[in-house]
Design a protein around this motif. Structure first.
Motif, PDB file in Angstrom:
ATOM      1  N   SER A 185       0.851  -1.188   0.000  1.00  0.00           N
ATOM      2  CA  SER A 185       0.000   0.000   0.000  1.00  0.00           C
ATOM      3  C   SER A 185       0.885   1.236   0.000  1.00  0.00           C
ATOM      4  CB  SER A 185      -0.909   0.004   1.238  1.00  0.00           C
ATOM      5  OG  SER A 185      -1.756   1.119   1.230  1.00  0.00           O
ATOM      6  N   ARG A 186       0.815   2.005  -1.061  1.00  0.00           N
ATOM      7  CA  ARG A 186       1.689   3.156  -1.193  1.00  0.00           C
ATOM      8  C   ARG A 186       0.873   4.438  -1.217  1.00  0.00           C
ATOM      9  NH1 ARG A 186       6.349   1.509  -5.625  1.00  0.00           N
ATOM     10  NH2 ARG A 186       7.058  -0.379  -4.580  1.00  0.00           N
ATOM     11  N   PRO A 187       1.303   5.461  -0.481  1.00  0.00           N
ATOM     12  CA  PRO A 187       0.615   6.737  -0.533  1.00  0.00           C
ATOM     13  C   PRO A 187       0.966   7.461  -1.823  1.00  0.00           C
ATOM     14  CG  PRO A 187       2.559   6.919   0.838  1.00  0.00           C
ATOM     15  CD  PRO A 187       2.460   5.479   0.438  1.00  0.00           C
ATOM     16  N   ALA A 188       0.212   8.502  -2.117  1.00  0.00           N
ATOM     17  CA  ALA A 188       0.548   9.312  -3.275  1.00  0.00           C
ATOM     18  C   ALA A 188       1.883  10.002  -3.047  1.00  0.00           C
ATOM     19  CB  ALA A 188      -0.558  10.343  -3.518  1.00  0.00           C
ATOM     20  N   LYS A 189       2.565  10.302  -4.124  1.00  0.00           N
ATOM     21  CA  LYS A 189       3.876  10.920  -4.026  1.00  0.00           C
ATOM     22  C   LYS A 189       3.790  12.253  -3.293  1.00  0.00           C
ATOM     23  CE  LYS A 189       7.838  12.274  -6.855  1.00  0.00           C
ATOM     24  NZ  LYS A 189       8.365  12.398  -8.248  1.00  0.00           N
ATOM     25  N   GLY A 190       4.643  12.419  -2.299  1.00  0.00           N
ATOM     26  CA  GLY A 190       4.660  13.648  -1.521  1.00  0.00           C
ATOM     27  C   GLY A 190       3.769  13.642  -0.301  1.00  0.00           C
ATOM     28  N   HIS A 191       2.921  12.618  -0.136  1.00  0.00           N
ATOM     29  CA  HIS A 191       2.059  12.540   1.037  1.00  0.00           C
ATOM     30  C   HIS A 191       2.807  11.915   2.209  1.00  0.00           C
ATOM     31  CE1 HIS A 191      -2.034  12.699  -1.292  1.00  0.00           C
ATOM     32  NE2 HIS A 191      -1.262  13.733  -1.513  1.00  0.00           N
ATOM     33  N   LYS A 192       2.566  12.449   3.380  1.00  0.00           N
ATOM     34  CA  LYS A 192       3.213  11.940   4.592  1.00  0.00           C
ATOM     35  C   LYS A 192       2.463  10.726   5.127  1.00  0.00           C
ATOM     36  CE  LYS A 192       4.381  13.249   9.341  1.00  0.00           C
ATOM     37  NZ  LYS A 192       4.320  14.324  10.368  1.00  0.00           N
ATOM     38  N   THR A 193       3.204   9.725   5.595  1.00  0.00           N
ATOM     39  CA  THR A 193       2.596   8.575   6.267  1.00  0.00           C
ATOM     40  C   THR A 193       2.873   8.664   7.765  1.00  0.00           C
ATOM     41  OG1 THR A 193       4.571   7.219   5.901  1.00  0.00           O
ATOM     42  CG2 THR A 193       2.825   7.108   4.240  1.00  0.00           C
ATOM     43  N   TYR A 194       2.041   7.962   8.532  1.00  0.00           N
ATOM     44  CA  TYR A 194       2.125   8.026   9.991  1.00  0.00           C
ATOM     45  C   TYR A 194       2.337   6.622  10.562  1.00  0.00           C
ATOM     46  CZ  TYR A 194       0.320  12.782   9.506  1.00  0.00           C
ATOM     47  OH  TYR A 194       0.164  14.115   9.172  1.00  0.00           O
ATOM     48  N   PRO A 195       2.930   6.519  11.746  1.00  0.00           N
ATOM     49  CA  PRO A 195       3.195   5.195  12.335  1.00  0.00           C
ATOM     50  C   PRO A 195       1.920   4.525  12.840  1.00  0.00           C
ATOM     51  CG  PRO A 195       3.826   6.925  13.868  1.00  0.00           C
ATOM     52  CD  PRO A 195       3.466   7.614  12.584  1.00  0.00           C
ATOM     53  N   TYR A 196       2.001   3.216  13.021  1.00  0.00           N
ATOM     54  CA  TYR A 196       0.887   2.441  13.559  1.00  0.00           C
ATOM     55  C   TYR A 196       0.889   2.570  15.082  1.00  0.00           C
ATOM     56  CZ  TYR A 196      -2.212  -1.570  14.306  1.00  0.00           C
ATOM     57  OH  TYR A 196      -3.252  -2.379  14.664  1.00  0.00           O
ATOM     58  N   LEU A 197      -0.212   3.049  15.650  1.00  0.00           N
ATOM     59  CA  LEU A 197      -0.279   3.373  17.075  1.00  0.00           C
ATOM     60  C   LEU A 197      -1.029   2.341  17.909  1.00  0.00           C
ATOM     61  CD1 LEU A 197      -1.153   7.197  16.797  1.00  0.00           C
ATOM     62  CD2 LEU A 197       1.110   6.128  16.917  1.00  0.00           C
ATOM     63  N   LEU A 198      -1.581   1.298  17.293  1.00  0.00           N
ATOM     64  CA  LEU A 198      -2.454   0.388  18.029  1.00  0.00           C
ATOM     65  C   LEU A 198      -1.742  -0.847  18.571  1.00  0.00           C
ATOM     66  CD1 LEU A 198      -5.664   0.474  15.804  1.00  0.00           C
ATOM     67  CD2 LEU A 198      -4.872   2.092  17.529  1.00  0.00           C
ATOM     68  N   LYS A 199      -0.482  -1.035  18.245  1.00  0.00           N
ATOM     69  CA  LYS A 199       0.229  -2.218  18.714  1.00  0.00           C
ATOM     70  C   LYS A 199       0.335  -2.202  20.236  1.00  0.00           C
ATOM     71  CE  LYS A 199       4.460  -4.899  18.056  1.00  0.00           C
ATOM     72  NZ  LYS A 199       5.769  -4.980  17.356  1.00  0.00           N
ATOM     73  N   GLY A 200      -0.208  -3.230  20.875  1.00  0.00           N
ATOM     74  CA  GLY A 200      -0.170  -3.335  22.332  1.00  0.00           C
ATOM     75  C   GLY A 200      -1.154  -2.434  23.050  1.00  0.00           C
ATOM     76  N   LEU A 201      -1.964  -1.669  22.300  1.00  0.00           N
ATOM     77  CA  LEU A 201      -2.925  -0.747  22.929  1.00  0.00           C
ATOM     78  C   LEU A 201      -4.205  -1.490  23.280  1.00  0.00           C
ATOM     79  CD1 LEU A 201      -3.754   2.203  23.645  1.00  0.00           C
ATOM     80  CD2 LEU A 201      -4.691   2.365  21.322  1.00  0.00           C
ATOM     81  N   ARG A 202      -4.693  -1.315  24.493  1.00  0.00           N
ATOM     82  CA  ARG A 202      -5.958  -1.900  24.909  1.00  0.00           C
ATOM     83  C   ARG A 202      -7.089  -0.941  24.563  1.00  0.00           C
ATOM     84  NH1 ARG A 202      -7.862  -3.513  31.094  1.00  0.00           N
ATOM     85  NH2 ARG A 202      -9.920  -4.353  30.501  1.00  0.00           N
ATOM     86  N   VAL A 203      -7.948  -1.371  23.645  1.00  0.00           N
ATOM     87  CA  VAL A 203      -9.083  -0.547  23.211  1.00  0.00           C
ATOM     88  C   VAL A 203     -10.310  -1.049  23.958  1.00  0.00           C
ATOM     89  CG1 VAL A 203     -10.434   0.257  21.248  1.00  0.00           C
ATOM     90  CG2 VAL A 203      -8.003  -0.269  20.942  1.00  0.00           C
ATOM     91  N   ASP A 204     -10.804  -0.255  24.926  1.00  0.00           N
ATOM     92  CA  ASP A 204     -11.862  -0.734  25.813  1.00  0.00           C
ATOM     93  C   ASP A 204     -13.030   0.235  25.964  1.00  0.00           C
ATOM     94  OD1 ASP A 204     -10.606   1.259  27.200  1.00  0.00           O
ATOM     95  OD2 ASP A 204      -9.939  -0.012  28.869  1.00  0.00           O
ATOM     96  N   ARG A 205     -13.143   1.218  25.071  1.00  0.00           N
ATOM     97  CA  ARG A 205     -14.247   2.181  25.190  1.00  0.00           C
ATOM     98  C   ARG A 205     -14.566   2.782  23.823  1.00  0.00           C
ATOM     99  NH1 ARG A 205      -9.617   4.297  27.184  1.00  0.00           N
ATOM    100  NH2 ARG A 205      -8.894   6.299  26.352  1.00  0.00           N
ATOM    101  N   PRO A 206     -15.807   3.249  23.630  1.00  0.00           N
ATOM    102  CA  PRO A 206     -16.180   3.886  22.363  1.00  0.00           C
ATOM    103  C   PRO A 206     -15.401   5.177  22.143  1.00  0.00           C
ATOM    104  CG  PRO A 206     -18.132   3.244  23.622  1.00  0.00           C
ATOM    105  CD  PRO A 206     -16.965   3.093  24.536  1.00  0.00           C
ATOM    106  N   ASN A 207     -15.192   5.512  20.898  1.00  0.00           N
ATOM    107  CA  ASN A 207     -14.507   6.738  20.483  1.00  0.00           C
ATOM    108  C   ASN A 207     -13.042   6.790  20.914  1.00  0.00           C
ATOM    109  OD1 ASN A 207     -16.942   7.440  19.399  1.00  0.00           O
ATOM    110  ND2 ASN A 207     -17.187   9.340  20.546  1.00  0.00           N
ATOM    111  N   GLN A 208     -12.515   5.665  21.385  1.00  0.00           N
ATOM    112  CA  GLN A 208     -11.087   5.630  21.664  1.00  0.00           C
ATOM    113  C   GLN A 208     -10.312   5.479  20.353  1.00  0.00           C
ATOM    114  OE1 GLN A 208      -9.843   2.415  24.199  1.00  0.00           O
ATOM    115  NE2 GLN A 208      -7.697   3.009  24.182  1.00  0.00           N
ATOM    116  N   VAL A 209     -10.782   4.570  19.503  1.00  0.00           N
ATOM    117  CA  VAL A 209     -10.162   4.346  18.194  1.00  0.00           C
ATOM    118  C   VAL A 209     -11.255   4.186  17.150  1.00  0.00           C
ATOM    119  CG1 VAL A 209      -8.700   2.836  16.795  1.00  0.00           C
ATOM    120  CG2 VAL A 209      -8.142   3.217  19.213  1.00  0.00           C
TER     121      VAL A 209
END
Length: 375
Positions: A185-209
């Motif tokens: 999966s490649r972004p368009a040229k010049g677009h910034k990508t962001y790191p994956y933040l969900l590794k090891g994260l406990r998602v336990d409530r609405p609107n958290q992710v």
């Protein structure tokens, strides 16, 4: 040599407005108006980008004129005028073999790229549309099928196809097999990508992710695209949009609706597609203070919940219908989304519908926050 067809601004505006309505697929519009689907995408994008200028009042600054650039442009216009005179008038007097030699790659003095010749677009054939439908139905069953395996599968079913055709159709549909490999999966040229933040994260409530993705919707003639915004914890679909082109605008519209109705999440997770790396998408999230997370390359499990939503939607709704227009598709999707959110039991939620769990958990975790309960 056929001359490149010039379209009037009124014609471009008419086609772009038809594309905005979303009633017909890009292939249907191309066939109806006799233009290439790529041009429809460009005109629709231009209309969206320039629409706000219609309502701007007289405070716009007069653009500065670069005199040196003007001189260069005038010189270029002169060169093109001379070349156009030669190809439009003088070249007609030359013999057929001489003119044909001008487009051969090994011509000693002049070579015109074959890609510069324009042809009348025909869109996808009925056979290709049928193949696309079969690919879309098979991939959820065997998500690890790449181009080679899918080609073999279709050949075993009696279709005379090669890998080149299947690769093109799968790319056109935006489909990718599920297995770990680099650069899926490649972004368009010049677009910034962001790191994956969900590794090891406990998602336990609405609107958290929240998470979002785009899928392909087969139609009787052509195809459309569907984007959805989902709450990660409760699997509730917060907003969705259908479009006949893959611009970022319909994704941003769905995002705006979700934020307006349900507030903003702490984290938004998507893949690295060009719609989600665009400034329109990331800028909207950053202005509201949402942290941006993007799947790793080749990591299908990073956004698995919305991938499962697509599988369920297609088997319970899309594959059971042969929609003719965008309105029919939107009505069918709207009916199923309402059923999914409010009535369909979800195994991960103890048999309760996503909307019930969303509002129950939201009342438990945010009792003082007043949010308008909608859809």
């Amino acid at each position: 040599m056929s001359k490149r067809k010039q379209h009037a601004p009124e014609f471009k505006a008419k086609v772009a407005l038809e594309a905005l309505k979303g009633e017909e697929t890009a292939a249907e519009l191309a066939s109806r108006f006799g233009v290439h689907p790529t041009m429809i995408h460009q005109w629709k994008r231009a209309l969206l980008e320039g629409a706000s200028g219609v309502f701007e009042r007289g405070g716009r600054k007069k653009p500065e004129i670069d005199e040196e650039q003007v001189k260069e442009l005038h010189a270029k216009i002169g060169e093109l005028a001379v070349a156009n005179f030669f190809f439009g008038k003088k070249a007609e007097a030359l013999g057929r073999e001489v003119r044909r030699g001008m487009v051969e790659p090994d011509h000693p003095q002049l070579s015109i790229a074959r890609s510069s010749f324009y042809y009348t677009p025909k869109g996808e054939t009925e056979q290709n549309l049928d193949l696309m439908r079969q690919i879309d139905e098979q991939l959820p069953e065997t998500p690890f099928f790449g181009v080679r395996q899918m080609t073999w599968h279709l050949r075993n079913d009696g279709h005379l196809v090669n890998e080149k055709r299947i690769r093109r159709l799968m790319r056109l549909m935006g489909l990718m097999p599920i297995y770990q490999k680099p650069n899926t999966s490649r972004p368009a040229k010049g677009h910034k990508t962001y790191p994956y933040l969900l590794k090891g994260l406990r998602v336990d409530r609405p609107n958290q992710v929240w998470c979002s993705d785009i899928t392909y919707l087969p139609m009787r003639r052509g195809f459309l695209y569907l984007v959805a915004i989902m709450d990660w914890h409760t699997r509730k679909v917060l907003a969705w949009r259908v479009s006949n082109t893959l611009e970022a605008d319909f994704c941003v519209e769905a995002l705006n609706e979700a934020i307006d109705k349900f507030g903003q999440p702490e984290i938004m997770n998507t893949d690295q597609g060009s719609q989600f790396t665009s400034l329109a998408w990331t800028g909207r999230l950053r202005r509201t203070g949402v942290r941006i997370s993007m799947d790793g390359k080749g990591r299908f499990l990073d956004n698995i919940f919305i991938e499962r939503l697509w599988r369920t939607l297609k088997y319970e709704c899309v594959y059971l219908h042969a929609w003719e227009t965008g309105s029919e598709a939107k009505a069918g999707i709207r009916k199923w989304m309402t059923f999914y959110n409010h009535q369909r039991p979800h195994s991960a939620l103890g048999g309760r519908p996503p909307a019930v769990v969303y509002w129950l958990r939201k009342d438990e975790t945010q009792p003082d926050q007043q949010v308008r309960r909608v859809a």
